[in-house]
Design a protein around this motif. Sequence first.
Motif, PDB file in Angstrom:
ATOM      1  N   ARG A  51      11.138  18.550  -6.997  1.00  0.00           N
ATOM      2  CA  ARG A  51       9.872  17.846  -6.796  1.00  0.00           C
ATOM      3  C   ARG A  51       8.838  18.782  -6.177  1.00  0.00           C
ATOM      4  N   LEU A  52       8.507  19.812  -6.919  1.00  0.00           N
ATOM      5  CA  LEU A  52       7.519  20.784  -6.434  1.00  0.00           C
ATOM      6  C   LEU A  52       6.160  20.110  -6.283  1.00  0.00           C
ATOM      7  N   THR A  53       5.471  20.417  -5.198  1.00  0.00           N
ATOM      8  CA  THR A  53       4.113  19.913  -5.031  1.00  0.00           C
ATOM      9  C   THR A  53       3.253  20.382  -6.196  1.00  0.00           C
ATOM     10  N   SER A  54       2.568  19.456  -6.837  1.00  0.00           N
ATOM     11  CA  SER A  54       1.712  19.630  -8.028  1.00  0.00           C
ATOM     12  C   SER A  54       2.463  19.375  -9.322  1.00  0.00           C
ATOM     13  N   SER A  55       3.775  19.094  -9.261  1.00  0.00           N
ATOM     14  CA  SER A  55       4.551  18.867 -10.481  1.00  0.00           C
ATOM     15  C   SER A  55       4.524  17.395 -10.879  1.00  0.00           C
ATOM     16  N   ASP A  56       4.790  17.142 -12.158  1.00  0.00           N
ATOM     17  CA  ASP A  56       4.891  15.762 -12.646  1.00  0.00           C
ATOM     18  C   ASP A  56       6.056  15.044 -11.978  1.00  0.00           C
ATOM     19  N   ARG A  57       7.144  15.764 -11.705  1.00  0.00           N
ATOM     20  CA  ARG A  57       8.320  15.131 -11.108  1.00  0.00           C
ATOM     21  C   ARG A  57       8.022  14.594  -9.708  1.00  0.00           C
ATOM     22  N   LEU A  58       7.199  15.297  -8.949  1.00  0.00           N
ATOM     23  CA  LEU A  58       6.861  14.800  -7.615  1.00  0.00           C
ATOM     24  C   LEU A  58       6.118  13.484  -7.715  1.00  0.00           C
ATOM     25  N   ASP A  76       5.186  -3.270   2.715  1.00  0.00           N
ATOM     26  CA  ASP A  76       3.836  -3.017   2.213  1.00  0.00           C
ATOM     27  C   ASP A  76       3.746  -1.521   1.906  1.00  0.00           C
ATOM     28  N   ALA A  77       3.858  -1.156   0.629  1.00  0.00           N
ATOM     29  CA  ALA A  77       3.987   0.258   0.247  1.00  0.00           C
ATOM     30  C   ALA A  77       2.883   0.678  -0.707  1.00  0.00           C
ATOM     31  N   ARG A  78       2.498   1.947  -0.613  1.00  0.00           N
ATOM     32  CA  ARG A  78       1.471   2.487  -1.497  1.00  0.00           C
ATOM     33  C   ARG A  78       1.499   4.013  -1.448  1.00  0.00           C
ATOM     34  N   LYS A  79       0.832   4.610  -2.433  1.00  0.00           N
ATOM     35  CA  LYS A  79       0.561   6.044  -2.405  1.00  0.00           C
ATOM     36  C   LYS A  79      -0.839   6.238  -1.837  1.00  0.00           C
ATOM     37  N   GLU A  80      -1.000   7.315  -1.075  1.00  0.00           N
ATOM     38  CA  GLU A  80      -2.321   7.648  -0.562  1.00  0.00           C
ATOM     39  C   GLU A  80      -2.614   9.114  -0.861  1.00  0.00           C
ATOM     40  N   GLN A  81      -3.697   9.358  -1.577  1.00  0.00           N
ATOM     41  CA  GLN A  81      -4.027  10.736  -1.938  1.00  0.00           C
ATOM     42  C   GLN A  81      -4.508  11.490  -0.715  1.00  0.00           C
ATOM     43  N   TRP A  82      -4.004  12.725  -0.560  1.00  0.00           N
ATOM     44  CA  TRP A  82      -4.433  13.545   0.565  1.00  0.00           C
ATOM     45  C   TRP A  82      -5.174  14.803   0.131  1.00  0.00           C
ATOM     46  N   GLY A  83      -5.136  15.137  -1.154  1.00  0.00           N
ATOM     47  CA  GLY A  83      -5.806  16.352  -1.603  1.00  0.00           C
ATOM     48  C   GLY A  83      -5.493  16.633  -3.058  1.00  0.00           C
ATOM     49  N   THR A  84      -5.829  17.846  -3.479  1.00  0.00           N
ATOM     50  CA  THR A  84      -5.563  18.287  -4.850  1.00  0.00           C
ATOM     51  C   THR A  84      -5.104  19.737  -4.843  1.00  0.00           C
ATOM     52  N   MET A  85      -4.526  20.167  -5.947  1.00  0.00           N
ATOM     53  CA  MET A  85      -4.263  21.580  -6.191  1.00  0.00           C
ATOM     54  C   MET A  85      -4.945  21.974  -7.490  1.00  0.00           C
ATOM     55  N   ASN A 115       8.412  27.808 -18.064  1.00  0.00           N
ATOM     56  CA  ASN A 115       7.480  27.519 -16.967  1.00  0.00           C
ATOM     57  C   ASN A 115       6.152  27.108 -17.568  1.00  0.00           C
ATOM     58  N   TRP A 116       5.631  25.958 -17.133  1.00  0.00           N
ATOM     59  CA  TRP A 116       4.394  25.449 -17.713  1.00  0.00           C
ATOM     60  C   TRP A 116       3.360  25.168 -16.627  1.00  0.00           C
ATOM     61  N   PHE A 117       2.120  25.550 -16.935  1.00  0.00           N
ATOM     62  CA  PHE A 117       0.995  25.243 -16.055  1.00  0.00           C
ATOM     63  C   PHE A 117       0.266  23.998 -16.567  1.00  0.00           C
ATOM     64  N   LYS A 118      -0.358  23.298 -15.640  1.00  0.00           N
ATOM     65  CA  LYS A 118      -1.114  22.095 -15.989  1.00  0.00           C
ATOM     66  C   LYS A 118      -2.492  22.178 -15.348  1.00  0.00           C
ATOM     67  N   LYS A 119      -3.497  21.973 -16.172  1.00  0.00           N
ATOM     68  CA  LYS A 119      -4.868  22.110 -15.681  1.00  0.00           C
ATOM     69  C   LYS A 119      -5.192  21.055 -14.638  1.00  0.00           C
ATOM     70  N   GLY A 120      -5.749  21.492 -13.528  1.00  0.00           N
ATOM     71  CA  GLY A 120      -6.109  20.599 -12.449  1.00  0.00           C
ATOM     72  C   GLY A 120      -7.558  20.169 -12.505  1.00  0.00           C
ATOM     73  N   PRO A 121      -8.051  19.524 -11.452  1.00  0.00           N
ATOM     74  CA  PRO A 121      -7.340  19.341 -10.175  1.00  0.00           C
ATOM     75  C   PRO A 121      -6.202  18.325 -10.276  1.00  0.00           C
ATOM     76  N   ILE A 122      -5.087  18.650  -9.614  1.00  0.00           N
ATOM     77  CA  ILE A 122      -3.906  17.797  -9.603  1.00  0.00           C
ATOM     78  C   ILE A 122      -3.920  16.969  -8.327  1.00  0.00           C
ATOM     79  N   PRO A 123      -4.014  15.633  -8.420  1.00  0.00           N
ATOM     80  CA  PRO A 123      -4.022  14.805  -7.201  1.00  0.00           C
ATOM     81  C   PRO A 123      -2.653  14.818  -6.526  1.00  0.00           C
ATOM     82  N   LEU A 124      -2.663  14.841  -5.200  1.00  0.00           N
ATOM     83  CA  LEU A 124      -1.450  14.926  -4.403  1.00  0.00           C
ATOM     84  C   LEU A 124      -1.390  13.740  -3.441  1.00  0.00           C
TER      85      LEU A 124
END
Length: 556
Positions: free
Chosen positions: A50-57, A74-83, A245-254
Amino acid sequence: MNRFAVVIAVLVSALPAQDDAMVKAIIKEGSEGSRVMAHLNHLTNKIGPRLTSSDRLNQAADWAVAQFKSWGLDARKEQWGTMPVGFNRGPSSGWMLEPERRGLTFSTSAWSAGTTGKQKGDAVLAPKDQDGVEALGKSVAGKWVVHYPTARGRRGRRGGGNQKDQMNPAAFRRLGELCRLHGALGTITTSGQAIVRTSGRWRIKWDDLPTEVRITLVKDDFDAIVKSLKGAQGSSVVLSFDIRNWFKKGPIPLYNVIADLKGSTKPDEYVVIGGHLDSWDGATGTTDNGTGSSTTLEAARILATAGAKPKRTIRFMLWSGEEQGLLGSAAWCKKHQAELDAISGCFVHDGGTNYVAGVRGTPTQQEQMQKAFVHCKKVSAELEFNIGETGRLSGGGSDHGSYLSHGIPGYFWSQKGKAVYTYGWHTQNDTYDLAVPKYQKHSATVIALGALGVANLDKKLDRTNLRSTSERARLNRNLGLQFERGTLKVSGFANERGVGARSGIKKGDVLMQLDGVNLKGDRFVLRAAANNGEPKKKLVVHREGKPIEINVSWRR
């Protein structure tokens, strides 16, 4: 009987029957209904690394939110930044095809280039010196270029000398230029050990992506290739690699994952329980930190299933970006500064699969700690739980440090057991089979009881003299070491008479723990060395494949 034993006896005798019933329900659910290994199996085997910026994460975060919600939180995701660029690692394989067939164990860095399908070619061994490298010229074209690791000398000294089986840094730089200029298939070096650790640099740009394939082999495979090259006598040494190894165009939300078990009387005050969801991607991220993520999930499930009604809200958090420098937890604390005062404490499980064996608090926290964790001793007669005392809390190595830097009590659970943390930490070995089910079940149950105990305290945890904030103190206690880039492998000494050198740390040692705190970057070595103001500490290093304990002493 010591004074803490007296306190515990008094506290236990004063507990109402309903509290005792809840404790029994939590222990029963944790031992008989445990799902902690199922959580870990899903994270590491079904989702994977689960690498940060990966689809698996992102998949893992969505799954964790769904799990928390299914238990009524009471659960949710909260965005903290991008890569700027995402990275996904697919299957990879490597072989020596001639003069003999041999499977190869290796790693490439995260956010680095892979091959375009299978790349098969002859291997050539690069000389260690610059003149020899220069003579290679166009001969590297279409070849796998095998080279020794670079020699690293003291800071500011060019090259550091030509030691045995090491390459001159200037020669290495020139080799890279030749490989790029003439189209080598890639470069191959060695970790010098039976393990390869994965790291990587995420600060890359979509318009300037890495293109060079750089492979690191385990020592035995590297030595076998070098031996074949030196004894080839006109015959070819043929290698083949297929690295997806594949790159994905960002910005990638984290994102961070947040799940609240609401408090009954003080819902706007919190106890934070967590671990980091991200991992490096050289294996499946079990030791670091699938184990801590799964116990965080399981502690939430246990409390919800048992019907716990904490006075304060218990907030379960799974951060991301931890491996890149506590990015997710630091960003959350910065964004939510107005809410930090409402947090009683933050407890992080990030020490691998060994069982949670205790927690340490400051002298002024001891009475509260004894009351909060009294029931943790009941979970197992075999696996101990101790409440220790420390002059200052240490924020080195994991996400509790982000909270501690804002004046919030932050704790890293003490752990014990038979597992060797360094065997899995960031290596090709970090797979599901390293987890010890008995330890995982125990840890999740202890964490659930501890979370409820802290949530039910009359007051928030005491904040008197949490840590040393003197920058001079930090600098004076510096170990005086230099590290290989992106690792905690000692490459030399900034001060030959410094603490590190005097204590017996050697070049090549990999720093792992300082007083039970896992170290994950040289900045954390400095922080952990200074934060509790104690003159002596126990350092664990990985040397020649084995953990070694070193007593480190700072001058006062």
